[in-house]
Design an enzyme around this catalytic site. Structure first.
Site, PDB file in Angstrom:
ATOM      1  N   THR A   1       0.856  -1.186   0.000  1.00  0.00           N
ATOM      2  CA  THR A   1       0.000   0.000   0.000  1.00  0.00           C
ATOM      3  C   THR A   1       0.896   1.241   0.000  1.00  0.00           C
ATOM      4  OG1 THR A   1      -0.116   0.349   2.402  1.00  0.00           O
ATOM      5  CG2 THR A   1      -1.587  -1.329   1.469  1.00  0.00           C
ATOM      6  N   CYS A   2       0.265   2.409   0.104  1.00  0.00           N
ATOM      7  CA  CYS A   2       1.054   3.643   0.117  1.00  0.00           C
ATOM      8  C   CYS A   2       1.922   3.750   1.360  1.00  0.00           C
ATOM      9  CB  CYS A   2       0.141   4.862   0.001  1.00  0.00           C
ATOM     10  SG  CYS A   2      -1.047   5.027   1.351  1.00  0.00           S
TER      11      CYS A   2
ATOM     12  N   SER B   1      -2.055   1.450  11.125  1.00  0.00           N
ATOM     13  CA  SER B   1      -2.069   2.435  10.047  1.00  0.00           C
ATOM     14  C   SER B   1      -1.637   3.810  10.535  1.00  0.00           C
ATOM     15  CB  SER B   1      -3.470   2.540   9.445  1.00  0.00           C
ATOM     16  OG  SER B   1      -3.865   1.329   8.841  1.00  0.00           O
TER      17      SER B   1
ATOM     18  N   GLN C   1      -9.857   1.675   4.958  1.00  0.00           N
ATOM     19  CA  GLN C   1      -9.463   1.324   3.600  1.00  0.00           C
ATOM     20  C   GLN C   1      -8.485   0.153   3.560  1.00  0.00           C
ATOM     21  OE1 GLN C   1      -8.204   4.761   1.426  1.00  0.00           O
ATOM     22  NE2 GLN C   1      -7.936   3.662  -0.494  1.00  0.00           N
TER      23      GLN C   1
ATOM     24  N   GLN D   1      -7.718  -3.410   1.074  1.00  0.00           N
ATOM     25  CA  GLN D   1      -6.424  -3.694   0.456  1.00  0.00           C
ATOM     26  C   GLN D   1      -5.919  -5.082   0.852  1.00  0.00           C
ATOM     27  OE1 GLN D   1      -4.685  -0.122   2.093  1.00  0.00           O
ATOM     28  NE2 GLN D   1      -4.673   0.912   0.118  1.00  0.00           N
TER      29      GLN D   1
ATOM     30  N   GLY E   1      -5.855  10.166 -10.800  1.00  0.00           N
ATOM     31  CA  GLY E   1      -6.187   8.787 -10.453  1.00  0.00           C
ATOM     32  C   GLY E   1      -7.684   8.608 -10.386  1.00  0.00           C
TER      33      GLY E   1
ATOM     34  N   THR F   1      -8.840   5.708  -3.134  1.00  0.00           N
ATOM     35  CA  THR F   1      -8.383   6.890  -2.396  1.00  0.00           C
ATOM     36  C   THR F   1      -8.898   8.168  -3.048  1.00  0.00           C
ATOM     37  OG1 THR F   1      -6.398   5.746  -1.628  1.00  0.00           O
ATOM     38  CG2 THR F   1      -6.359   8.159  -1.583  1.00  0.00           C
TER      39      THR F   1
END
Length: 423
Positions: A49-50, A107, A114, A118, A187, A191
Site C-alpha cells: 500500500t502507500c 495504520s 481502507q 487492500q 487517479g 483513495t
C-alpha cells in the site's frame, strides 16, 4: 511450517525507500508466484500500500531468511540495504500483526477502514496465484472476521479519518474556502474516490479528474459533478488547478518539475497546493523547490493525523484485547494441524477388527454353520476385540486410583451423560 511477517512501513522507512520496494497491482501476481517458488517457501501473500510493503510467508525450517533475500533480489537492491528498516514477526506475533494491520491499528490513520479492502485484494491476488494453502487461507478468513468484530464491538471506526480525508483537510487549511478552489484529482481508485466525496461535501468550486484510462475518469467525475480528462491532456489543464491531489498506480512520476513550472507561470504566480499520496510518488520531489508551490507527501500528513489519533486510543486498546484472544484461537487451530489425531488410528484399528471378524463369520456360513450362530460369533467377537484394550486400561486405573483416566473415559464414551440422566 513457521509463519513470518516481514516488511517495512511509514514508521520504519522513509517514503523514498518505501517506493523502491512497492508492488503495483499488475505486477503483484507475477512477483507472488516467483516468491512462492523460492526454495523452502510453502505459502505467500504480498501486501503493498502507500504506507507499507509486507510479505506474509510460511517457510520450511532453515528457510527463514529466504523472503528477505528474495525481496532485495526482486527489487535489485544492494544486499543489506533494507536491514535497518525491516521488521519481522514470527508465528503468533505474525498473526497478531496481520490482525492489527487489517483492523487499521497499525495504520498512519488509526482505525482507517481502507486497509481492510487492500488486505482483501492481496488475498485475492494470492489465491489467483495459487500461493495459499489451508493454514494461511484460514488465517485470512479469520482476519476478516476479526476486523469485522473490531468494527462492530469498538468505536475504532467512529468519525473515520482516512488519508484522503486528511489530504482534503490539509487543503482546507491552506485554502480557507474550498468553494472558491479548483481541484485536480490524479487517479480514479478508492483513495481518489474518497477524496472526491469529501471535496463535494466541501462544495468545491470545480473538480477535474485525470486518469490514464479516460473511461474510469469519466465514471468517477460523473458521480461527483466533475470534468474528466486523460493524463495526456494534463499539461493543458494543470494551470487551472489551485489544488492537486494525486494517487495513481504509476511507477513513474506523473507531474514533473517542468510541467508544474509552466503551470505556475501561466497562473501568474498564483500559488498551487499539491498533495501526493501515491506510492511510488506521482509528483517529482523537486517540484517542492519551486516558488509559489506547496508540496506535501504522504509522510507530511502525519501531524494532522496525530491530532485525530488521541480520541481513538481507548477504542484501540479494546481492539487489541479482542485481537489477543483471536490470535490464541487461530494458533490453537494451527497447532492442532501438527498433532496426531488418535481418532483416525482408532477408526483404522476398528475397521481392521471388523474385516477380520466379518471374514471369519462369512467362512462359518460357507462351511454350513447356521446364520444365527455366525451372527452371534460376529457380535460377541467384535465387541470383545473393540473393548479389550480399553477395559484392561480401566481395570488398571481402578486398581491404582487413577481418577483422571476414569473421568476421561466417562467423557469419551458419554457415560457421564447417561449417569446424569438417571433418576
Amino acid at each position: 511450517m513457521p509463519l513470518i511477517a516481514l516488511g517495512l512501513n511509514h514508521l520504519t522507512a522513509p517514503v523514498s525507500l518505501r517506493e523502491q520496494v512497492a508492488f503495483d497491482t499488475d505486477a503483484a501476481g507475477t512477483a507472488l508466484r516467483e516468491l512462492a517458488h523460492e526454495p523452502g517457501v510453502d505459502e505467500a501473500m504480498i501486501l503493498s500500500t502507500c504506507n507499507r510493503t509486507e510479505l506474509y510467508v510460511s517457510v520450511a525450517a532453515g528457510a527463514e531468511q529466504v523472503p528477505e533475500h528474495w525481496l532485495n533480489r526482486h527489487h535489485h537492491l544492494t544486499p543489506g540495504k533494507l536491514d535497518e528498516f525491516l521488521y519481522r514477526h514470527d508465528e503468533d506475533a505474525a498473526v497478531r500483526h496481520m490482525f492489527r494491520v487489517a483492523t487499521g491499528l497499525d495504520s498512519m490513520v488509526l482505525g482507517e477502514p481502507q486497509i481492510l479492502g487492500q488486505v482483501k485484494d492481496a488475498y485475492q491476488i494470492a489465491r489467483d496465484a495459487q500461493a495459499l494453502k489451508a493454514p494461511m487461507d484460514r488465517l485470512l478468513q479469520h482476519t476478516f472476521a476479526v476486523a469485522k468484530r473490531v468494527r462492530t464491538d469498538t468505536r475504532i471506526g467512529a468519525h473515520t479519518v482516512s488519508v484522503a480525508f486528511t489530504a482534503v483537510r490539509l487543503a482546507e487549511q491552506v485554502f480557507t474556502d474550498l468553494k472558491q478552489a479548483c481541484v485536480l484529482l490524479l487517479g480514479a481508485g478508492d483513495t481518489i474516490e474518497l477524496a472526491a466525496r469529501h471535496l463535494v461535501d466541501k462544495q468545491v468550486r470545480r473538480l477535474i479528474v485525470a486518469n490514464r484510462t479516460l473511461e474510469n475518469a469519466q465514471e468517477l467525475a460523473s458521480h461527483h459533478g466533475g470534468y474528466a480528462i486523460s493524463l495526456a491532456d494534463l499539461p493543458q489543464h494543470l494551470a487551472e488547478a489551485d489544488i492537486v491531489i494525486a494517487s495513481t498506480a504509476s511507477r513513474q512520476p506523473i507531474l514533473t518539475k517542468a510541467m508544474v513550472e509552466r503551470a505556475i507561470a501561466a497562473r501568474r504566480r498564483r500559488p498551487m497546493f499539491l498533495v501526493d499520496i501515491a506510492m511510488p510518488r506521482d509528483i517529482e520531489p523537486s517540484v517542492g523547490e519551486l516558488s509559489d508551490v506547496f508540496l506535501y507527501g504522504i509522510d507530511d500528513l502525519r501531524q494532522v493525523i496525530d491530532d485525530n489519533r488521541r480520541s481513538r486510543e481507548a477504542a484501540a486498546r479494546e481492539a487489541d484485547a479482542i485481537i489477543d484472544l483471536q490470535v490464541e484461537r487461530y494458533m490453537a487451530w494451527r497447532r492442532a494441524l501438527t498433532l496426531k489425531n488418535p481418532a483416525l488410528d482408532l477408526r483404522h484399528h476398528a475397521e481392521l477388527y471388523r474385516d477380520e471378524v466379518l471374514a471369519k463369520a462369512q467362512s462359518m456360513i460357507a462351511r454350513g454353520k447356521p446364520a444365527d450362530e455366525a451372527l452371534a460369533f460376529l457380535a460377541n467377537t467384535l465387541t470383545n476385540k473393540l473393548l479389550h484394550h480399553p477395559s484392561a486400561r480401566l481395570r488398571e486405573a481402578t486398581m491404582s486410583g487413577d481418577l483422571d483416566l476414569l473421568h476421561a473415559a466417562e467423557r469419551l464414551y458419554g457415560l457421564d451423560q447417561e449417569t446424569s440422566g438417571e433418576e
